[in-house]
Motif scaffolding. Structure first.
Motif, PDB file in Angstrom:
ATOM      1  N   VAL A   1       0.834  -1.203   0.000  1.00  0.00           N
ATOM      2  CA  VAL A   1       0.000   0.000   0.000  1.00  0.00           C
ATOM      3  C   VAL A   1       0.866   1.251   0.000  1.00  0.00           C
ATOM      4  CG1 VAL A   1      -1.746   1.319   1.273  1.00  0.00           C
ATOM      5  CG2 VAL A   1      -1.885  -1.183   1.183  1.00  0.00           C
ATOM      6  N   GLY A   2       0.583   2.154  -0.930  1.00  0.00           N
ATOM      7  CA  GLY A   2       1.267   3.443  -0.982  1.00  0.00           C
ATOM      8  C   GLY A   2       0.324   4.571  -0.606  1.00  0.00           C
ATOM      9  N   PHE A   3       0.852   5.789  -0.633  1.00  0.00           N
ATOM     10  CA  PHE A   3       0.042   6.951  -0.257  1.00  0.00           C
ATOM     11  C   PHE A   3       0.511   8.173  -1.018  1.00  0.00           C
ATOM     12  CE2 PHE A   3      -0.427  10.862   2.219  1.00  0.00           C
ATOM     13  CZ  PHE A   3      -1.800  10.870   2.438  1.00  0.00           C
ATOM     14  N   PHE A   4      -0.461   8.984  -1.499  1.00  0.00           N
ATOM     15  CA  PHE A   4      -0.132  10.300  -2.041  1.00  0.00           C
ATOM     16  C   PHE A   4      -1.213  11.299  -1.640  1.00  0.00           C
ATOM     17  CE2 PHE A   4      -2.188   8.005  -5.624  1.00  0.00           C
ATOM     18  CZ  PHE A   4      -3.260   8.841  -5.920  1.00  0.00           C
ATOM     19  N   ALA A   5      -0.821  12.566  -1.618  1.00  0.00           N
ATOM     20  CA  ALA A   5      -1.753  13.632  -1.255  1.00  0.00           C
ATOM     21  C   ALA A   5      -2.804  13.794  -2.344  1.00  0.00           C
ATOM     22  CB  ALA A   5      -0.991  14.945  -1.066  1.00  0.00           C
ATOM     23  N   LEU A   6      -3.981  14.263  -1.958  1.00  0.00           N
ATOM     24  CA  LEU A   6      -5.035  14.507  -2.936  1.00  0.00           C
ATOM     25  C   LEU A   6      -4.555  15.591  -3.900  1.00  0.00           C
ATOM     26  CD1 LEU A   6      -7.927  13.412  -3.352  1.00  0.00           C
ATOM     27  CD2 LEU A   6      -8.753  15.518  -2.310  1.00  0.00           C
ATOM     28  N   PRO A   7      -4.490  15.304  -5.194  1.00  0.00           N
ATOM     29  CA  PRO A   7      -3.891  16.256  -6.134  1.00  0.00           C
ATOM     30  C   PRO A   7      -4.746  17.502  -6.352  1.00  0.00           C
ATOM     31  CG  PRO A   7      -3.928  14.017  -7.030  1.00  0.00           C
ATOM     32  CD  PRO A   7      -4.830  14.037  -5.840  1.00  0.00           C
ATOM     33  N   GLY A   8      -4.061  18.606  -6.647  1.00  0.00           N
ATOM     34  CA  GLY A   8      -4.727  19.861  -6.978  1.00  0.00           C
ATOM     35  C   GLY A   8      -4.497  20.222  -8.436  1.00  0.00           C
ATOM     36  N   THR A   9      -4.113  21.460  -8.674  1.00  0.00           N
ATOM     37  CA  THR A   9      -3.927  21.919 -10.058  1.00  0.00           C
ATOM     38  C   THR A   9      -2.486  22.267 -10.392  1.00  0.00           C
ATOM     39  OG1 THR A   9      -4.440  24.206  -9.392  1.00  0.00           O
ATOM     40  CG2 THR A   9      -6.275  22.832 -10.148  1.00  0.00           C
ATOM     41  N   ASP A  10      -1.622  22.426  -9.393  1.00  0.00           N
ATOM     42  CA  ASP A  10      -0.253  22.886  -9.612  1.00  0.00           C
ATOM     43  C   ASP A  10       0.736  21.769  -9.260  1.00  0.00           C
ATOM     44  OD1 ASP A  10       2.159  24.151  -9.821  1.00  0.00           O
ATOM     45  OD2 ASP A  10       1.758  25.681  -8.302  1.00  0.00           O
ATOM     46  N   PRO A  11       1.347  21.135 -10.255  1.00  0.00           N
ATOM     47  CA  PRO A  11       2.283  20.037  -9.951  1.00  0.00           C
ATOM     48  C   PRO A  11       3.497  20.485  -9.164  1.00  0.00           C
ATOM     49  CG  PRO A  11       2.423  20.677 -12.262  1.00  0.00           C
ATOM     50  CD  PRO A  11       1.239  21.399 -11.695  1.00  0.00           C
ATOM     51  N   ALA A  12       3.824  21.760  -9.220  1.00  0.00           N
ATOM     52  CA  ALA A  12       4.971  22.270  -8.458  1.00  0.00           C
ATOM     53  C   ALA A  12       4.623  22.527  -7.001  1.00  0.00           C
ATOM     54  CB  ALA A  12       5.491  23.555  -9.103  1.00  0.00           C
ATOM     55  N   ASN A  13       3.344  22.448  -6.675  1.00  0.00           N
ATOM     56  CA  ASN A  13       2.906  22.700  -5.300  1.00  0.00           C
ATOM     57  C   ASN A  13       1.922  21.596  -4.890  1.00  0.00           C
ATOM     58  OD1 ASN A  13       2.518  23.899  -2.807  1.00  0.00           O
ATOM     59  ND2 ASN A  13       1.043  25.413  -3.569  1.00  0.00           N
ATOM     60  N   ALA A  14       2.380  20.365  -5.041  1.00  0.00           N
ATOM     61  CA  ALA A  14       1.546  19.209  -4.697  1.00  0.00           C
ATOM     62  C   ALA A  14       1.773  18.875  -3.225  1.00  0.00           C
ATOM     63  CB  ALA A  14       1.894  18.018  -5.582  1.00  0.00           C
ATOM     64  N   GLY A  15       0.900  19.399  -2.371  1.00  0.00           N
ATOM     65  CA  GLY A  15       1.105  19.261  -0.939  1.00  0.00           C
ATOM     66  C   GLY A  15       0.017  18.472  -0.248  1.00  0.00           C
ATOM     67  N   LEU A  16       0.215  18.297   1.047  1.00  0.00           N
ATOM     68  CA  LEU A  16      -0.569  17.378   1.863  1.00  0.00           C
ATOM     69  C   LEU A  16      -1.410  18.102   2.902  1.00  0.00           C
ATOM     70  CD1 LEU A  16      -0.988  14.362   2.927  1.00  0.00           C
ATOM     71  CD2 LEU A  16       0.928  14.871   4.466  1.00  0.00           C
ATOM     72  N   THR A  17      -2.663  17.696   3.021  1.00  0.00           N
ATOM     73  CA  THR A  17      -3.510  18.135   4.127  1.00  0.00           C
ATOM     74  C   THR A  17      -3.284  17.198   5.298  1.00  0.00           C
ATOM     75  OG1 THR A  17      -5.176  19.015   2.618  1.00  0.00           O
ATOM     76  CG2 THR A  17      -5.871  18.575   4.882  1.00  0.00           C
ATOM     77  N   THR A  18      -3.005  17.761   6.454  1.00  0.00           N
ATOM     78  CA  THR A  18      -2.671  16.942   7.619  1.00  0.00           C
ATOM     79  C   THR A  18      -3.697  17.104   8.733  1.00  0.00           C
ATOM     80  OG1 THR A  18      -1.291  18.669   8.637  1.00  0.00           O
ATOM     81  CG2 THR A  18      -0.224  17.156   7.110  1.00  0.00           C
ATOM     82  N   TRP A  19      -3.832  16.039   9.499  1.00  0.00           N
ATOM     83  CA  TRP A  19      -4.663  16.041  10.705  1.00  0.00           C
ATOM     84  C   TRP A  19      -3.769  15.901  11.917  1.00  0.00           C
ATOM     85  CZ3 TRP A  19      -6.971  15.258   6.232  1.00  0.00           C
ATOM     86  CH2 TRP A  19      -8.325  15.540   6.095  1.00  0.00           C
ATOM     87  N   LEU A  20      -4.070  16.640  12.951  1.00  0.00           N
ATOM     88  CA  LEU A  20      -3.362  16.472  14.214  1.00  0.00           C
ATOM     89  C   LEU A  20      -3.903  15.244  14.929  1.00  0.00           C
ATOM     90  CD1 LEU A  20      -3.339  20.146  15.558  1.00  0.00           C
ATOM     91  CD2 LEU A  20      -1.652  19.008  14.113  1.00  0.00           C
ATOM     92  N   PRO A  21      -3.074  14.589  15.729  1.00  0.00           N
ATOM     93  CA  PRO A  21      -3.588  13.472  16.513  1.00  0.00           C
ATOM     94  C   PRO A  21      -4.479  13.983  17.641  1.00  0.00           C
ATOM     95  CG  PRO A  21      -1.362  13.982  17.201  1.00  0.00           C
ATOM     96  CD  PRO A  21      -1.655  14.865  16.014  1.00  0.00           C
ATOM     97  N   GLY A  22      -5.147  13.069  18.288  1.00  0.00           N
ATOM     98  CA  GLY A  22      -5.892  13.445  19.489  1.00  0.00           C
ATOM     99  C   GLY A  22      -4.940  13.718  20.639  1.00  0.00           C
ATOM    100  N   GLY A  23      -5.491  14.101  21.764  1.00  0.00           N
ATOM    101  CA  GLY A  23      -4.660  14.425  22.907  1.00  0.00           C
ATOM    102  C   GLY A  23      -5.269  13.942  24.211  1.00  0.00           C
ATOM    103  N   LEU A  24      -4.474  14.020  25.257  1.00  0.00           N
ATOM    104  CA  LEU A  24      -4.942  13.736  26.602  1.00  0.00           C
ATOM    105  C   LEU A  24      -5.294  15.050  27.279  1.00  0.00           C
ATOM    106  CD1 LEU A  24      -2.551  10.973  27.999  1.00  0.00           C
ATOM    107  CD2 LEU A  24      -5.017  10.797  27.640  1.00  0.00           C
TER     108      LEU A  24
END
Length: 435
Positions: free
Chosen positions: A295-318
């Motif tokens: 299994v691989g992973f890539f960020a959901l693509p947008g429109t600019d191949p030079a700025n193909a970035g990732l949306t991140t989620w923070l973990p939960g906390g105590l």
């Protein structure tokens, strides 16, 4: 906005519960002498992490016993947390989401401010922003950074000679090639029992691309000055979901397939792309460890191949509830969690699915391919938080709306407008200006 990324009961949860520390009722103070009671959700991922931390801490503090109490996931679990906080019936500590869901707990009235604690110095600013209200800080991170994007079948990509897409058009071209090959569904969707939340990924994981086009989007959205329906970059997520559905790229059983079955389909090569959070890697490992290597992973693509970035989620906390009348033992445990020793305990006892949010903590080199690919976005600085960590505004009906779009019941334009109406209730309940 993604209320329960892996807060649902997962495969193997029953076995996990049997192996946890003794499950007891809660304590409204410091608990019995030498005992810490902690409420956690019943997912495989949370259980692994918290058991690893509990084991390491009690080994170093043999006079302390840690008892983990399980609660359901999803909206039922959210209601339990809110009710127990409001009634003063919360254990010594509890694990919960960061971001917008935390703000819905009225933390200034229910939680202890940790901003003045020295151990918070080691917590990264990125995570602090997800547990902040004004100058107050309320949580210590447990777990790792999470990526929102697309899990994919490495073997299928190699067989078809496909490259990881860096634009939406390239992603759709890959889907066409997969469909033409006729061996698997291009895109897995899972709208079955308790799995409707998975339908949100095309919208929520697109936030990096929204911010790339509209850097002030989160602030304007929070102030009711910009909306999904009138912001093309934000509406694109709904349009993408409609596109893949209308193109015939979804698995035929998308309406009934469950989240667990979707992961199994990906592992079996029955589907090639599954828009999902990287927390799913923990679930794959729990049911089919060997499948992780495929299994691989890539960020959901947008429109600019030079700025193909990732949306991140923070973990939960105590979090430390104000009802804890003897917070000293809980504070000591929080200090341990917010240390490199705490990270080492999590690394030794649970799956590492991304970077930590504690200074000095490192990720092992021998991680699965998807985790290594996730790390490249962090190394390149191409990440941005999901909207729920930048704005407290969220609506409860998003997963129902996105299911309708993916099922061909509602158009993307109608869905964006309907969701704009849905979020008003939450914004008004929070008393935000401009709503």
């Amino acid at each position: 906005m993604l209320t329960t990324p892996l807060r649902r009961a997962a495969a193997g949860a029953a076995a996990l519960a049997a192996g946890l520390a003794t499950l007891t009722g809660c304590s409204t103070g410091g608990g019995d002498e030498g005992t810490l009671n902690i409420l956690i959700d019943n997912s495989e991922a949370t259980g692994q992490l918290m058991q690893a931390l509990a084991d390491a801490y009690t080994e170093a503090h043999p006079d302390v016993e840690i008892e983990l109490e399980l609660r359901p996931g999803g909206s039922e679990g959210d209601n339990i947390v809110k009710t127990r906080l409001q009634t003063g019936d919360m254990p010594d500590l509890f694990f919960y989401n960061s971001g917008s869901l935390l703000q819905a707990l009225a933390p200034d009235q229910t939680l202890v401010d940790l901003a003045g604690e020295s151990y918070m110095d080691a917590v990264t600013d990125t995570f602090k922003d997800g547990v902040r209200a004004g100058d107050a800080l309320y949580g210590v991170p447990v777990g790792h950074a999470v990526g929102g994007g697309v899990l994919y079948d490495l073997a299928a990509y190699e067989e078809l000679g496909l490259e990881v897409p860096t634009t939406w058009d390239a992603f759709m071209a890959n889907n066409r090639a997969i469909l033409d090959a006729g061996n698997a569904a291009p895109v897995i969707q899972t709208y079955g029992t308790e799995s409707a939340w998975t339908s949100q990924l095309f919208i929520l994981a697109d936030n990096y691309n929204v911010l790339a086009a509209e850097p002030d989007w989160a602030e304007a959205y929070t102030a009711n000055e910009a909306h999904f329906a009138d912001t093309p970059a934000a509406a694109a997520g709904f349009e993408h979901l409609q596109e893949v559905a209308e193109a015939g790229y979804l698995n035929e059983d998308f309406a009934s397939l469950t989240y667990a079955e979707g992961l199994a389909a990906l592992a079996a090569g029955e589907g090639v792309h599954y828009p999902m959070l990287t927390t799913a890697l923990t679930e794959i490992e729990a049911t089919d460890p060997e499948a992780l290597d495929g299994v691989g992973f890539f960020a959901l693509p947008g429109t600019d191949p030079a700025n193909a970035g990732l949306t991140t989620w923070l973990p939960g906390g105590l979090y430390l509830p104000q009802s804890n009348e003897d917070p000293g033992p809980a504070q000591d445990f929080l200090a341990f969690v917010a240390s490199t020793e705490g990270c080492d305990a999590q690394t030794a006892g649970a799956s590492v699915i991304g970077p930590y949010f504690i200074d000095g903590c490192t990720v092992p080199e021998d991680v699965p391919p998807a985790v290594a690919q996730l790390q490249t976005y962090f190394d390149a600085g191409l990440t941005a938080p999901a909207l729920e960590f930048l704005s407290p505004v969220k609506g409860p009906a998003l997963e129902q709306i996105t299911v309708e779009v993916g099922s061909g019941i509602r158009s993307a334009a109608d869905a964006a407008a309907l969701y704009d109406e849905d979020v008003k209730k939450q914004a008004q309940q929070l008393g935000l200006e401009g709503w």
